[in-house]
Design an enzyme around this catalytic site. Structure first.
Site, PDB file in Angstrom:
ATOM      1  N   HIS A 105       9.020  -3.230   0.792  1.00 50.08           N
ATOM      2  CA  HIS A 105       8.954  -4.742   1.304  1.00 50.08           C
ATOM      3  C   HIS A 105      10.039  -5.081   2.389  1.00 50.08           C
ATOM      4  CE1 HIS A 105       7.972  -8.983   1.226  1.00 50.08           C
ATOM      5  NE2 HIS A 105       8.481  -9.060  -0.223  1.00 50.08           N
ATOM      6  N   HIS A 107       0.519  -2.340   6.531  1.00 48.15           N
ATOM      7  CA  HIS A 107       0.827  -3.580   5.913  1.00 48.15           C
ATOM      8  C   HIS A 107      -0.491  -3.776   4.951  1.00 48.15           C
ATOM      9  CE1 HIS A 107       1.663  -7.950   5.299  1.00 48.15           C
ATOM     10  NE2 HIS A 107       2.862  -7.547   5.902  1.00 48.15           N
ATOM     11  N   ASP A 117       9.227  -5.186  10.233  1.00 47.20           N
ATOM     12  CA  ASP A 117      10.291  -4.350  10.027  1.00 47.20           C
ATOM     13  C   ASP A 117      10.429  -3.124  11.135  1.00 47.20           C
ATOM     14  OD1 ASP A 117      11.293  -5.709   7.641  1.00 47.20           O
ATOM     15  OD2 ASP A 117       9.936  -4.691   6.577  1.00 47.20           O
TER      16      ASP A 117
HETATM   17  N1  ACO Z   1       2.940   5.878   7.014  1.00 49.19           N
HETATM   18  C1  ACO Z   1       2.005   6.835   6.690  1.00 49.19           C
HETATM   19  N2  ACO Z   1       0.899   6.427   5.936  1.00 49.19           N
HETATM   20  C2  ACO Z   1       0.588   5.475   5.504  1.00 49.19           C
HETATM   21  C3  ACO Z   1       1.715   4.198   5.943  1.00 49.19           C
HETATM   22  C4  ACO Z   1       2.745   4.420   6.418  1.00 49.19           C
HETATM   23  N3  ACO Z   1       3.728   3.586   6.718  1.00 49.19           N
HETATM   24  N4  ACO Z   1       1.331   3.208   5.136  1.00 49.19           N
HETATM   25  C5  ACO Z   1       0.282   3.339   4.667  1.00 49.19           C
HETATM   26  N5  ACO Z   1      -0.217   4.719   4.609  1.00 49.19           N
HETATM   27  C6  ACO Z   1      -1.208   5.206   4.314  1.00 49.19           C
HETATM   28  C7  ACO Z   1      -1.459   5.598   2.874  1.00 49.19           C
HETATM   29  O1  ACO Z   1      -0.772   6.711   2.556  1.00 49.19           O
HETATM   30  C8  ACO Z   1      -2.592   5.650   2.469  1.00 49.19           C
HETATM   31  O2  ACO Z   1      -3.496   6.698   2.929  1.00 49.19           O
HETATM   32  P1  ACO Z   1      -4.492   7.354   1.880  1.00 49.19           P
HETATM   33  O3  ACO Z   1      -5.925   6.449   2.166  1.00 49.19           O
HETATM   34  O4  ACO Z   1      -4.884   8.652   2.720  1.00 49.19           O
HETATM   35  O5  ACO Z   1      -4.173   7.432   0.582  1.00 49.19           O
HETATM   36  C9  ACO Z   1      -3.353   4.394   3.378  1.00 49.19           C
HETATM   37  O6  ACO Z   1      -2.430   4.466   4.447  1.00 49.19           O
HETATM   38  C10 ACO Z   1      -3.345   3.190   2.724  1.00 49.19           C
HETATM   39  O7  ACO Z   1      -1.967   2.732   2.441  1.00 49.19           O
HETATM   40  P2  ACO Z   1      -1.767   1.964   0.899  1.00 49.19           P
HETATM   41  O8  ACO Z   1      -0.271   2.695   0.617  1.00 49.19           O
HETATM   42  O9  ACO Z   1      -2.886   2.201   0.144  1.00 49.19           O
HETATM   43  O10 ACO Z   1      -1.845   0.540   1.666  1.00 49.19           O
HETATM   44  P3  ACO Z   1      -0.967  -0.811   0.758  1.00 49.19           P
HETATM   45  O11 ACO Z   1      -1.634  -1.782   1.272  1.00 49.19           O
HETATM   46  O12 ACO Z   1      -0.775  -0.561  -0.689  1.00 49.19           O
HETATM   47  O13 ACO Z   1       0.723  -0.676   1.282  1.00 49.19           O
HETATM   48  C11 ACO Z   1       2.737  -0.797   2.479  1.00 49.19           C
HETATM   49  C12 ACO Z   1       1.144  -1.341   2.266  1.00 49.19           C
HETATM   50  C13 ACO Z   1       3.181  -0.858   1.166  1.00 49.19           C
HETATM   51  C14 ACO Z   1       3.241  -1.793   3.384  1.00 49.19           C
HETATM   52  C15 ACO Z   1       2.637   0.457   3.210  1.00 49.19           C
HETATM   53  O14 ACO Z   1       1.754   0.342   4.384  1.00 49.19           O
HETATM   54  C16 ACO Z   1       3.916   1.167   3.427  1.00 49.19           C
HETATM   55  O15 ACO Z   1       4.628   1.653   2.202  1.00 49.19           O
HETATM   56  N6  ACO Z   1       4.457   1.226   4.680  1.00 49.19           N
HETATM   57  C17 ACO Z   1       5.734   1.531   4.852  1.00 49.19           C
HETATM   58  C18 ACO Z   1       6.769   0.404   4.206  1.00 49.19           C
HETATM   59  C19 ACO Z   1       7.025  -0.735   5.142  1.00 49.19           C
HETATM   60  O16 ACO Z   1       7.075  -0.705   6.331  1.00 49.19           O
HETATM   61  N7  ACO Z   1       6.888  -1.925   4.408  1.00 49.19           N
HETATM   62  C20 ACO Z   1       7.243  -3.082   5.040  1.00 49.19           C
HETATM   63  C21 ACO Z   1       5.939  -3.968   4.978  1.00 49.19           C
HETATM   64  S1  ACO Z   1       6.100  -5.558   5.843  1.00 49.19           S
HETATM   65  C22 ACO Z   1       7.033  -6.460   4.562  1.00 49.19           C
HETATM   66  O17 ACO Z   1       6.900  -6.233   3.307  1.00 49.19           O
HETATM   67  C23 ACO Z   1       7.921  -7.244   5.239  1.00 49.19           C
END
Ligand code: ACO
Length: 436
Positions: A268, A307, A363
């Site tokens: 987050h 996201h 971010d």
């Molecule tokens: N890098 C690489 N792969 C990713 C990323 C990433 N940053 N984010 C998601 N994916 C992939 C996942 O591995 C998943 O792949 P799969 O379908 O092969 O398993 C797919 O994309 C879907 O991702 P989920 O994790 O299921 O998506 P979710 O909605 O649960 O997560 C989140 C969203 C937590 C923001 C995620 O994208 C993440 O961890 N990003 C990196 C951390 C980040 O930047 N967080 C800040 C968000 S903005 C905020 O909170 C202010």
């Protein structure tokens, strides 16, 4: 039955149910009537991580994640970032309307006159270790404010609620600045009521021996824009924590501390700190393709990308990118921007990221600006928490007065043992840590 309905056939019983659809949703409680027999509890929904469940009706923030649209109270974020100050936006979030000149003057006066913290709070902060993470310090100190303002527990009194809202918005920058100076061993700087919300924050962070702090206007405006962009984001992890804790009628200091704790996680608000670590690890532009390859092979995530709601470019990231260039005109270019731009360029062309609709989020670029302005990565999430307090409080206030809301209490699908035979202690086998 209205046309806006859905017909469900329960294949277990062949019974047919017509459920109303309102605002594109069915009420989960309407499913409870679907039973196999009168003893049956009734059908529930299973939605870990709330991927498809609306928990409230809200008129604070609108997001269209597919199109990359973000609006506060109906105003596009781009317009607010261009024309408003953070305190105007906080007023908008909390009261539903932008203030007129007199209202803004009064609101600014009220917030400015709540920036001081009680001396006991100052002493409380002095007890932390010098190397404590500023986010842990912020969370603990905001919770400790509950000890200073016990009347805050009267959450049903609108006058008392408003007073705590002003206190929290006023004191958040003071506590944030104190946590920063604590980590450096510098004496705390008291607020200066002549300065704007943002300039006063900069004063409390950076004033040394000069009699009066003068903020650089470009940096002051950039920080104010960043505050506007971070002010609310509807039912994210921290806002729903605020609502969840607040739904038990816990006081707003404790609920805000809980929300800030939720924000601190790297998935987050803690992601901005992780982005900088990632850019440090990559080190140079030519190492970007190799890093992306590793991410695609499952070794970590591209921090600041992806996201839950945005499946398009995060509109806040666009504004931050533009703001970064303004900041660099004053501070000089942060070389990490080149690595970030290259990461974005390659990722946005890559099948892995295209297929999963992964774009830069808020971010991704914010840390680069913060670093150029002189902040250490540990402070980045604290900088996020200051403006988000306005959003948390707007969400909290909306929840408290919503007659449909009750104490938040999800259901579970129990998958554990039942009715086990009790074993006296001398006959119990050791449980391996793995199993526990
Ligand atoms: N890098 C690489 N792969 C990713 C990323 C990433 N940053 N984010 C998601 N994916 C992939 C996942 O591995 C998943 O792949 P799969 O379908 O092969 O398993 C797919 O994309 C879907 O991702 P989920 O994790 O299921 O998506 P979710 O909605 O649960 O997560 C989140 C969203 C937590 C923001 C995620 O994208 C993440 O961890 N990003 C990196 C951390 C980040 O930047 N967080 C800040 C968000 S903005 C905020 O909170 C202010």
């Amino acid at each position: 039955m209205p046309n806006e309905s859905i017909t469900i056939t329960d294949n277990r019983t062949n019974h047919v149910y017509a459920l109303p659809i309102e605002n594109g949703t069915v009420r989960a409680m309407d499913l409870r009537q679907i039973k196999t027999d009168p003893e049956d509890f009734g059908l529930m929904t299973y939605d870990p991580a709330f991927m498809n469940t609306a928990s409230c009706r809200s008129s604070v923030t609108f997001i269209d994640g597919e199109r990359g649209i973000l609006e506060y109270r109906g105003y596009p974020i781009e317009v607010l970032a261009e024309h408003c100050t953070f305190l105007e936006v906080a007023h908008l979030l909390l009261f539903g309307e932008l203030p007129n000149e007199t209202q803004l003057k009064d609101w600014t006066y009220e917030i400015t006159h709540h920036t001081m913290v009680h001396e006991t709070t100052k002493r409380f902060m002095e007890g932390f270790r010098h190397d404590a993470h500023p986010m842990a310090l912020l969370v603990s100190t905001v919770a400790a404010l509950a000890t200073v303002y016990p009347e805050a527990r009267d959450v049903h009194n609108p006058r008392i609620r408003l007073l705590q809202i002003k206190r929290l918005i006023g004191k958040m920058p003071s506590i944030a600045a104190m946590s920063y100076r604590h980590s450096l061993g510098f004496p705390y700087v008291y607020p200066d009521n002549d300065l704007s919300y943002t300039a006063n924050f900069m004063n409390m962070l950076w004033r040394m021996v000069e009699p009066k702090y003068a903020a650089n206007p470009v940096l002051e405006r950039a920080l104010d824009i960043l505050f506007i962009l971070h002010a609310d984001h509807e039912q994210n992890c921290s806002a729903s924590t605020m609502r969840s804790v607040g739904s038990s009628h816990a006081d707003p200091y404790l609920a805000t501390a809980a929300a800030a704790a939720a924000l601190s996680g790297p998935l987050h608000g803690g992601a901005n700190e992780e982005v900088l670590r990632m850019l440090d690890e990559i080190g140079s532009k030519d190492r970007v393709p190799g890093y992306i390859k590793e991410v695609k092979e499952g070794h970590g995530k591209l921090m600041g990308f992806g996201h839950r709601v945005y499946k398009n470019y995060d509109p806040r990231a666009k504004i931050i990118k533009w703001t970064a260039e303004k900041v660099f005109e004053v501070t000089g270019r942060n070389p990490k921007i080149e690595i970030a731009l290259e990461l974005e360029r390659i990722a946005l062309q890559d099948e892995y990221f295209i297929k999963r609709k992964l774009y830069p989020n808020v971010d991704f670029y914010s840390g680069i600006i913060y670093e150029a302005m002189g902040f250490k990565p540990e402070m980045f999430t604290v900088l996020f928490a200051i403006p988000r307090t306005a959003g948390w409080l707007a969400q909290w206030q909306e929840m408290i007065v919503d007659p449909e809301q009750k104490i938040g209490r999800p259901r579970q699908i129990y998958i554990g043992s039942r009715m086990r035979e009790f074993v006296p202690i001398e006959k119990r086998e050791a449980v391996s840590a793995k199993k526990a």
